[in-house]
Enzyme design. Structure first.
Site, PDB file in Angstrom:
ATOM      1  N   THR A  71       0.832  -1.210   0.000  1.00 14.82           N
ATOM      2  CA  THR A  71       0.000   0.000   0.000  1.00 14.82           C
ATOM      3  C   THR A  71       0.863   1.256   0.000  1.00 14.82           C
ATOM      4  O   THR A  71       0.619   2.197  -0.768  1.00 14.82           O
ATOM      5  CB  THR A  71      -0.948  -0.002   1.209  1.00 14.82           C
ATOM      6  OG1 THR A  71      -1.851  -1.109   1.099  1.00 14.82           O
ATOM      7  CG2 THR A  71      -1.756   1.287   1.271  1.00 14.82           C
ATOM      8  N   CYS A 290      -8.467  -6.544   2.279  1.00 15.33           N
ATOM      9  CA  CYS A 290      -8.561  -5.130   2.609  1.00 15.33           C
ATOM     10  C   CYS A 290      -9.976  -4.590   2.449  1.00 15.33           C
ATOM     11  O   CYS A 290     -10.268  -3.471   2.853  1.00 15.33           O
ATOM     12  CB  CYS A 290      -7.601  -4.320   1.739  1.00 15.33           C
ATOM     13  SG  CYS A 290      -5.879  -4.782   1.963  1.00 15.33           S
TER      14      CYS A 290
END
Length: 347
Positions: A71, A290
């Site tokens: 990320t 996620c």
């Protein structure tokens, strides 16, 4: 009966090699930026791991910049670039996309301007593999690295995102791999760590585990063990297909990751299936980790043209190197039994 873990695309179990490397790194006291012997010892661990990751990813001669995960690597690679990306990109990448490219019913996409595009090499939910065009700005190789024979040096992309915990390394460590000479603006500023591109004292323990896991993953891949995993996935799908004629196997007609099966059973919510299978002793997911916990239809499946009800009914089963045929058959039996009860209630 023992639980069965079938959510490897979310996180793979920690490899013994990674655990050993991390344990050894815990005893090294120095800061990698210090010039004394203790600091040099810590620096040596970081640089050895950098070389291990580069070799495993086929990125010799490129720069490997360690980050807190894929990320952060996505933010470092994509911020301010005005990139376009497929409608099925992971949220970590999609957050930086200014224009979304349509995919076909098989989850595949054509990229008109590679130089200003980001593309996930293999989709985390469906396992569908993309062909990367030459000159691509960024590829998200998080799911492909360790499962497919991929190499940064021939993939055609300028930058790539990778993560340790997808291939048996620790959580909280990843990297951005870039071709040397590529301009990159640091997002975390401070000291001069990571060639001035990512400030902050390096996570020496996590980096050590990443390097060891990457090396072990490359060795496993070369030995052909993922071919056996693909056979187990096919056994799983054939077993379920024989007893549930309304279930759709998303991406089945496309090139896929060897371990990934995305099942959609219209009218049976994916989140419900996850909970029911959890109670039965099986860990699966209803899409990207996620995004789990968000009770809504899969954005990826909607982009592939599936309707709202079907997209909301999807689950992802992702196998690992330690998965056995007995476990796969047990899951299929438990899932089919639960699906039968669901149909009886819905009748």
């Amino acid at each position: 009966m023992e639980r069965v873990y079938l959510d490897h695309n979310a996180t793979a179990p920690l490899r013994a090699q990674a655990r050993a490397a991390m344990s050894a790194a815990m005893d090294v006291v120095g800061n990698p930026s210090s010039v004394h012997a203790e600091g040099r010892a810590a620096k040596a661990i970081v640089e050895r791991a950098r070389a291990q990751v580069a070799a495993a990813f086929g990125a010799e001669g490129a720069d490997v910049i360690f980050t807190s995960g894929a990320t952060e690597a996505a933010a470092l690679a994509c911020a301010g670039r005005g990139l376009e990306g497929a409608a099925v990109e992971h949220d970590a990448v999609g957050a930086w996309v200014t224009e979304r490219l349509a995919v076909d019913a098989h989850g595949r996409v054509a990229v008109p301007e590679p130089g200003r595009s980001v593309l996930q090499w293999a989709n985390s939910e469906t396992g569908v593999i993309q062909d990367l065009p030459e000159g691509l700005a960024v590829t998200d190789a998080t799911q492909a690295f360790g499962k497919l024979p991929v190499a940064f040096n021939w993939c055609g992309a300028t930058m790539a995102l990778i993560s340790a915990h997808k291939l048996g390394g620790p959580k909280g460590i990843g990297a951005l791999v870039i071709r040397r000479g590529t301009e990159l603006a640091a997002q975390i500023r401070g000291g001069g760590q990571e060639m001035g591109r990512r400030a902050g004292t390096e996570n020496v323990i996590g980096i050590a585990g990443f390097g060891a896991a990457a090396e072990a993953a490359a060795s496993d891949l070369a030995s052909g063990v993922w071919e056996r995993v693909a056979e187990l996935r096919n056994i799983l799908e054939k077993s379920i297909e024989a007893g549930a004629n309304k279930t759709i196997f998303v991406g089945k007609d496309s090139p896929r990751l060897p371990n990934t099966s995305c099942l959609a059973t219209p009218g049976w919510k994916g989140e419900t299936q996850v909970m029911q299978m959890d109670l039965a002793g099986f860990a699966i997911s209803a899409g990207s980790a996620c995004s789990s916990g968000k009770v809504k239809a899969s954005r990826v499946l909607r982009a592939m043209g599936l309707d709202e009800a079907t997209s909301a009914s999807a689950i992802r089963v992702s196998l690992g190197l330690e998965t056995t045929e007995e476990q796969v058959l047990r899951f299929a039996e438990a899932w089919l039994s639960t699906e039968k009860k669901h149909r009886a209630r819905a009748a």
